[in-house]
Motif scaffolding. Structure first.
Motif, PDB file in Angstrom:
ATOM      1  N   ARG A   1       0.925  -1.305   0.071  1.00 40.92           N
ATOM      2  CA  ARG A   1       0.415   0.146   0.139  1.00 40.92           C
ATOM      3  C   ARG A   1       0.971   1.254   0.021  1.00 40.92           C
ATOM      4  O   ARG A   1       0.377   2.174   0.017  1.00 40.92           O
ATOM      5  CB  ARG A   1      -0.539   0.179   1.007  1.00 40.92           C
ATOM      6  CG  ARG A   1      -1.956  -0.728   0.558  1.00 40.92           C
ATOM      7  CD  ARG A   1      -3.127  -0.950   2.544  1.00 40.92           C
ATOM      8  NE  ARG A   1      -3.512  -2.838   2.880  1.00 40.92           N
ATOM      9  CZ  ARG A   1      -4.876  -2.293   3.276  1.00 40.92           C
ATOM     10  NH1 ARG A   1      -4.535  -1.954   4.496  1.00 40.92           N
ATOM     11  NH2 ARG A   1      -5.424  -4.199   3.174  1.00 40.92           N
ATOM     12  N   TYR A   2       2.434   0.567   0.362  1.00 41.21           N
ATOM     13  CA  TYR A   2       3.117   2.243   0.245  1.00 41.21           C
ATOM     14  C   TYR A   2       3.501   2.246  -0.945  1.00 41.21           C
ATOM     15  O   TYR A   2       3.322   3.612  -1.640  1.00 41.21           O
ATOM     16  CB  TYR A   2       4.253   2.374   1.106  1.00 41.21           C
ATOM     17  CG  TYR A   2       5.422   2.919   0.915  1.00 41.21           C
ATOM     18  CD1 TYR A   2       4.893   4.393   1.789  1.00 41.21           C
ATOM     19  CD2 TYR A   2       6.702   2.681   0.832  1.00 41.21           C
ATOM     20  CE1 TYR A   2       6.260   5.406   0.747  1.00 41.21           C
ATOM     21  CE2 TYR A   2       7.016   4.153   0.552  1.00 41.21           C
ATOM     22  CZ  TYR A   2       7.191   4.753   0.913  1.00 41.21           C
ATOM     23  OH  TYR A   2       7.769   5.515   0.671  1.00 41.21           O
ATOM     24  N   GLY A   3       4.373   2.029  -2.488  1.00 40.81           N
ATOM     25  CA  GLY A   3       4.662   2.124  -3.106  1.00 40.81           C
ATOM     26  C   GLY A   3       4.364   1.300  -4.217  1.00 40.81           C
ATOM     27  O   GLY A   3       4.829   1.000  -5.157  1.00 40.81           O
ATOM     28  N   TYR A   4       3.101   0.562  -4.245  1.00 38.20           N
ATOM     29  CA  TYR A   4       2.570  -0.286  -5.361  1.00 38.20           C
ATOM     30  C   TYR A   4       2.421   0.713  -6.687  1.00 38.20           C
ATOM     31  O   TYR A   4       1.767   1.615  -6.388  1.00 38.20           O
ATOM     32  CB  TYR A   4       1.996  -1.065  -5.183  1.00 38.20           C
ATOM     33  CG  TYR A   4       1.792  -1.800  -6.224  1.00 38.20           C
ATOM     34  CD1 TYR A   4       2.110  -3.022  -6.849  1.00 38.20           C
ATOM     35  CD2 TYR A   4       0.018  -2.170  -7.364  1.00 38.20           C
ATOM     36  CE1 TYR A   4       1.104  -4.235  -7.642  1.00 38.20           C
ATOM     37  CE2 TYR A   4      -0.288  -3.031  -8.260  1.00 38.20           C
ATOM     38  CZ  TYR A   4       0.133  -3.651  -8.330  1.00 38.20           C
ATOM     39  OH  TYR A   4      -0.220  -4.699  -9.749  1.00 38.20           O
ATOM     40  N   ARG A   5       3.166  -0.079  -8.199  1.00 38.75           N
ATOM     41  CA  ARG A   5       3.349   0.863  -9.896  1.00 38.75           C
ATOM     42  C   ARG A   5       3.783   2.195  -9.288  1.00 38.75           C
ATOM     43  O   ARG A   5       2.758   2.869 -10.076  1.00 38.75           O
ATOM     44  CB  ARG A   5       1.901   0.967  -9.714  1.00 38.75           C
ATOM     45  CG  ARG A   5       0.967  -0.405 -10.247  1.00 38.75           C
ATOM     46  CD  ARG A   5      -0.118  -0.901 -10.434  1.00 38.75           C
ATOM     47  NE  ARG A   5      -0.721  -2.003 -11.149  1.00 38.75           N
ATOM     48  CZ  ARG A   5      -1.571  -2.796 -12.097  1.00 38.75           C
ATOM     49  NH1 ARG A   5      -2.117  -1.259 -11.807  1.00 38.75           N
ATOM     50  NH2 ARG A   5      -1.628  -3.495 -11.914  1.00 38.75           N
ATOM     51  N   ILE A   6       4.976   2.488  -8.470  1.00 38.33           N
ATOM     52  CA  ILE A   6       5.038   3.881  -8.317  1.00 38.33           C
ATOM     53  C   ILE A   6       6.475   3.916  -8.806  1.00 38.33           C
ATOM     54  O   ILE A   6       6.859   3.375  -7.577  1.00 38.33           O
ATOM     55  CB  ILE A   6       4.330   4.722  -6.862  1.00 38.33           C
ATOM     56  CG1 ILE A   6       3.562   4.328  -6.540  1.00 38.33           C
ATOM     57  CG2 ILE A   6       5.444   5.873  -6.865  1.00 38.33           C
ATOM     58  CD1 ILE A   6       2.994   5.418  -5.145  1.00 38.33           C
ATOM     59  N   PRO A   7       6.888   4.375  -9.842  1.00 36.14           N
ATOM     60  CA  PRO A   7       8.198   3.609 -10.411  1.00 36.14           C
ATOM     61  C   PRO A   7       9.225   4.303  -9.326  1.00 36.14           C
ATOM     62  O   PRO A   7      10.244   3.445  -9.339  1.00 36.14           O
ATOM     63  CB  PRO A   7       8.013   4.396 -11.608  1.00 36.14           C
ATOM     64  CG  PRO A   7       6.978   4.114 -12.486  1.00 36.14           C
ATOM     65  CD  PRO A   7       5.876   5.012 -11.454  1.00 36.14           C
ATOM     66  N   SER A   8       9.166   5.244  -8.834  1.00 40.07           N
ATOM     67  CA  SER A   8      10.363   5.974  -7.981  1.00 40.07           C
ATOM     68  C   SER A   8      10.221   5.263  -6.675  1.00 40.07           C
ATOM     69  O   SER A   8      11.595   4.922  -6.519  1.00 40.07           O
ATOM     70  CB  SER A   8      10.032   7.124  -7.491  1.00 40.07           C
ATOM     71  OG  SER A   8       8.790   7.727  -7.251  1.00 40.07           O
TER      72      SER A   8
END
Length: 363
Positions: free
Chosen positions: A242-249
């Motif tokens: 829930r923190y960085g899924y599908r966020i490339p950076s």
């Protein structure tokens, strides 16, 4: 062939003139005048047909009974007779929407502000008419379930699975006169399934992405004066971060993000007995457990295996007596509701080694 009517063909002074007549069959102006009521009767009947009462038709469709609600005035009445703004989410709407949670079924209701702290199974609150979450009264089968120990005195809607619900009545606007100060924004009454008619059995299983599996079942019916309804459900999902899924950076910085899944298991049971002469006895139980994982989302290591456990247990009994032909109804309710919450917050200092891991459990 058309021609003009003879003004001296037996007509009296002051009669309205006949300007045209059809003489192709040897008829006369007098015949056209006499036949006018016959061919005009058909169109006139078609115009009057929609205005005739239902009893005038030889065949009529089944009578549609008005939808009844119990939340607006705390007694059953047709929804069209109440002066309050009320919306109903029935079982057919829930099934048609294939709602994965109670909140998904309520998204179609206007005037609701839904807040979720994450994905499936996360803490979920609802506001009505701009009021705070604690100013929206939530009931299950007419029993208050707002958590007085919560920060805002609200209710977590992620605890209830849609498979156990027969209908939800959403009463919008101030209702303090009937329900007290908890209902400044409105009232949400969740009504669980109850038995009627012949026995019905239902089992449903679904599976999807992220390791998601859901199974629910129910047994509903009645026999003589007895009615019964038993439901059960279980859900599991591996989830995703829930923190960085599908966020490339973020995925580039933290290549091994930890999945945040959830589990939910629960059931309801409800039994009723009609003793006759307006006397009815009912009793029911409800239990549901939800575990959901979440991330700290702050610090040097924001992707943490934190988790929250929540459980609701409810038992109730009700006796209803109608007198004076149903004009007066007396009822006595006895109930107990218990809601338990436990949060396991995990944080890291300089690295993710156990020596630098802090776990804080809050009940």
């Amino acid at each position: 062939m058309f021609g003009k009517a003879d003004s001296d063909n037996g007509r009296e002074p002051g009669d309205r003139p006949v300007t045209h007549f059809n003489a192709s069959d040897g008829g006369s102006a007098e015949r056209v005048v006499m036949d006018f009521p016959k061919w005009a009767a058909g169109p006139a009947a078609c115009l009057l047909l929609p205005w005739l009462p239902g009893g005038a038709f030889a065949q009529s469709g089944p009578e549609q009974l008005p939808e009844l609600v119990v939340t607006a005035d705390r007694t059953a009445e047709p929804i069209g007779n109440t002066g309050s703004a009320i919306s109903v989410v029935n079982q057919e709407t829930i099934a048609r929407a294939n709602a994965g949670s109670l909140v998904d079924a309520l998204r179609t209701v206007p005037g609701l502000d839904i807040t979720e702290s994450g994905g499936p199974g996360s803490t979920t609150n609802i506001r009505l008419r701009g009021a705070n979450t604690g100013q929206t009264l939530v009931m299950i089968d007419g029993i208050r379930v707002n958590d007085p120990t919560a920060a805002s005195g609200d209710f977590d809607f992620s605890l209830i699975a849609p498979s156990a619900i027969e209908r939800v009545e959403v009463l919008k606007g101030p209702q303090s006169a009937l329900y007290g100060s908890d209902a400044i924004g409105g009232v949400i009454n969740i009504i669980t399934k109850k038995g009627s008619g012949p026995a019905q059995f239902n089992v449903r299983t679904e599976a999807g992405s992220y390791g998601t599996v859901s199974t629910s079942g129910s047994a509903i019916g009645s026999s003589g004066p007895w009615s019964y309804a038993v439901t059960g459900n279980g859900e599991h999902s591996n989830g995703f971060s829930r923190y960085g899924y599908r966020i490339p950076s973020i995925e580039a910085k933290f290549p091994n993000l930890e999945n945040d899944g959830f589990d939910r298991i629960g059931g309801t049971a409800r039994i009723g007995y009609d003793a006759g002469e307006g006397v009815r006895l009912e009793s029911g139980v409800l239990s549901s457990f939800t575990r959901s994982a979440y991330d700290a989302a702050t610090g040097a290591f924001p992707d943490t295996p934190s988790s929250a456990n929540r459980q609701i247990n409810q038992v109730w009994g009700k006796a209803t007596v109608e007198s004076f032909g149903g004009i007066l109804t007396q009822s006595v309710n006895v109930f107990e509701t218990r809601i338990d919450r436990s949060f396991n917050d995990i944080s890291y200092k300089t690295n993710m080694l156990p020596v630098n891991t802090t776990s804080t459990i809050t009940d």
